[in-house]
Design a protein around this motif. Structure first.
Motif, mmCIF file in Angstrom:
data_model
loop_
_atom_site.group_PDB
_atom_site.id
_atom_site.type_symbol
_atom_site.label_atom_id
_atom_site.label_comp_id
_atom_site.label_asym_id
_atom_site.label_seq_id
_atom_site.Cartn_x
_atom_site.Cartn_y
_atom_site.Cartn_z
ATOM 1 N N GLU A 65 -10.421 86.676 -5.451
ATOM 2 C CA GLU A 65 -9.112 86.025 -5.388
ATOM 3 C C GLU A 65 -9.146 84.677 -6.118
ATOM 4 N N PHE A 66 -10.230 83.944 -5.921
ATOM 5 C CA PHE A 66 -10.397 82.635 -6.535
ATOM 6 C C PHE A 66 -10.299 82.730 -8.054
ATOM 7 N N TYR A 67 -11.110 83.600 -8.651
ATOM 8 C CA TYR A 67 -11.103 83.632 -10.108
ATOM 9 C C TYR A 67 -9.795 84.183 -10.653
ATOM 10 N N GLU A 68 -9.160 85.100 -9.929
ATOM 11 C CA GLU A 68 -7.862 85.613 -10.380
ATOM 12 C C GLU A 68 -6.799 84.518 -10.367
ATOM 13 N N GLU A 69 -6.761 83.717 -9.319
ATOM 14 C CA GLU A 69 -5.790 82.625 -9.216
ATOM 15 C C GLU A 69 -6.017 81.583 -10.309
ATOM 16 N N VAL A 70 -7.279 81.259 -10.547
ATOM 17 C CA VAL A 70 -7.615 80.282 -11.580
ATOM 18 C C VAL A 70 -7.287 80.848 -12.959
ATOM 19 N N GLU A 71 -7.688 82.077 -13.194
ATOM 20 C CA GLU A 71 -7.469 82.707 -14.497
ATOM 21 C C GLU A 71 -5.982 82.831 -14.846
ATOM 22 N N GLU A 72 -5.164 83.094 -13.821
ATOM 23 C CA GLU A 72 -3.724 83.248 -14.027
ATOM 24 C C GLU A 72 -2.984 81.908 -14.045
ATOM 25 N N GLY A 73 -3.702 80.820 -13.831
ATOM 26 C CA GLY A 73 -3.083 79.496 -13.853
ATOM 27 C C GLY A 73 -2.313 79.155 -12.592
ATOM 28 N N GLU A 74 -2.538 79.918 -11.534
ATOM 29 C CA GLU A 74 -1.860 79.675 -10.261
ATOM 30 C C GLU A 74 -2.509 78.538 -9.476
ATOM 31 N N MET A 75 -3.780 78.295 -9.735
ATOM 32 C CA MET A 75 -4.526 77.241 -9.059
ATOM 33 C C MET A 75 -5.232 76.403 -10.097
ATOM 34 N N PRO A 76 -5.346 75.124 -9.855
ATOM 35 C CA PRO A 76 -4.714 74.359 -8.789
ATOM 36 C C PRO A 76 -3.199 74.275 -8.995
ATOM 37 N N LEU A 77 -2.502 74.048 -7.897
ATOM 38 C CA LEU A 77 -1.045 73.993 -7.927
ATOM 39 C C LEU A 77 -0.553 72.878 -8.849
ATOM 40 N N THR A 78 0.498 73.178 -9.573
ATOM 41 C CA THR A 78 1.104 72.183 -10.455
ATOM 42 C C THR A 78 1.584 70.975 -9.666
ATOM 43 N N SER A 79 2.119 71.208 -8.473
ATOM 44 C CA SER A 79 2.593 70.086 -7.650
ATOM 45 C C SER A 79 1.444 69.140 -7.299
ATOM 46 N N TYR A 80 0.229 69.643 -7.260
ATOM 47 C CA TYR A 80 -0.944 68.810 -6.992
ATOM 48 C C TYR A 80 -1.415 68.100 -8.259
ATOM 49 N N THR A 81 -1.497 68.845 -9.356
ATOM 50 C CA THR A 81 -2.035 68.262 -10.585
ATOM 51 C C THR A 81 -1.099 67.254 -11.232
ATOM 52 N N LEU A 82 0.183 67.284 -10.880
ATOM 53 C CA LEU A 82 1.101 66.266 -11.399
ATOM 54 C C LEU A 82 0.683 64.871 -10.954
ATOM 55 N N ILE A 83 0.197 64.778 -9.743
ATOM 56 C CA ILE A 83 -0.227 63.490 -9.186
ATOM 57 C C ILE A 83 -1.724 63.269 -9.389
ATOM 58 N N HIS A 84 -2.474 64.362 -9.395
ATOM 59 C CA HIS A 84 -3.933 64.311 -9.531
ATOM 60 C C HIS A 84 -4.328 64.985 -10.845
ATOM 61 N N GLY A 85 -4.056 64.313 -11.930
ATOM 62 C CA GLY A 85 -4.314 64.870 -13.251
ATOM 63 C C GLY A 85 -5.755 65.292 -13.475
ATOM 64 N N GLU A 86 -6.678 64.606 -12.820
ATOM 65 C CA GLU A 86 -8.098 64.943 -12.965
ATOM 66 C C GLU A 86 -8.426 66.335 -12.441
ATOM 67 N N ALA A 87 -7.555 66.891 -11.610
ATOM 68 C CA ALA A 87 -7.781 68.219 -11.035
ATOM 69 C C ALA A 87 -7.308 69.343 -11.953
ATOM 70 N N SER A 88 -6.554 69.005 -12.983
ATOM 71 C CA SER A 88 -6.100 70.025 -13.934
ATOM 72 C C SER A 88 -7.307 70.654 -14.609
ATOM 73 N N LEU A 89 -7.220 71.941 -14.851
ATOM 74 C CA LEU A 89 -8.313 72.654 -15.500
ATOM 75 C C LEU A 89 -8.000 72.907 -16.961
ATOM 76 N N SER A 90 -8.936 72.553 -17.813
ATOM 77 C CA SER A 90 -8.789 72.860 -19.236
ATOM 78 C C SER A 90 -9.074 74.351 -19.427
#
Length: 103
Positions: A60-85
């Motif tokens: 589930e983890f890799y599927e969510e990450v691969e599909e861009g579902e995680m981390p949540l956009t609502s989180y990364t808007l405030i915590h830019g360091e959590a965005s995944l390249s």
């Protein structure tokens, strides 16, 4: 390190609560997100998962990450360091898929 930076705040008991988490109703909304995140995937309880459950969570983890579902956009808007390249996503997915038993 990627997982600590991008996942720990919502998927472990090592959440760093910024000042705005003390302001209602924002605090309720954030608290619900964290609670729900821990229900789905809790890195602090990883050692207690059965092998079958851990493998399922990894898939589930890799599927969510691969599909861009995680981390949540609502989180990364405030915590830019959590965005995944794209490179970080590829590293995480490749690593998880290389683990024995992961489909």
């Amino acid at each position: 390190q990627i997982i600590k930076t991008s996942c720990y705040d919502c998927h472990s008991y090592h959440t760093k609560y910024p000042w705005y988490t003390n302001v209602a109703p924002l605090s309720w909304w954030i608290g619900d997100h964290i609670e729900e995140g821990r229900e789905h995937f809790n890195l602090s309880e990883w050692g207690a998962y059965s092998e079958k459950k851990a493998l399922h969570k990894l898939e589930e983890f890799y599927e969510e990450v691969e599909e861009g579902e995680m981390p949540l956009t609502s989180y990364t808007l405030i915590h830019g360091e959590a965005s995944l390249s794209d490179e970080q996503v590829k590293k995480l997915v490749t690593w998880v898929k290389s683990l024995p038993g992961v489909k």
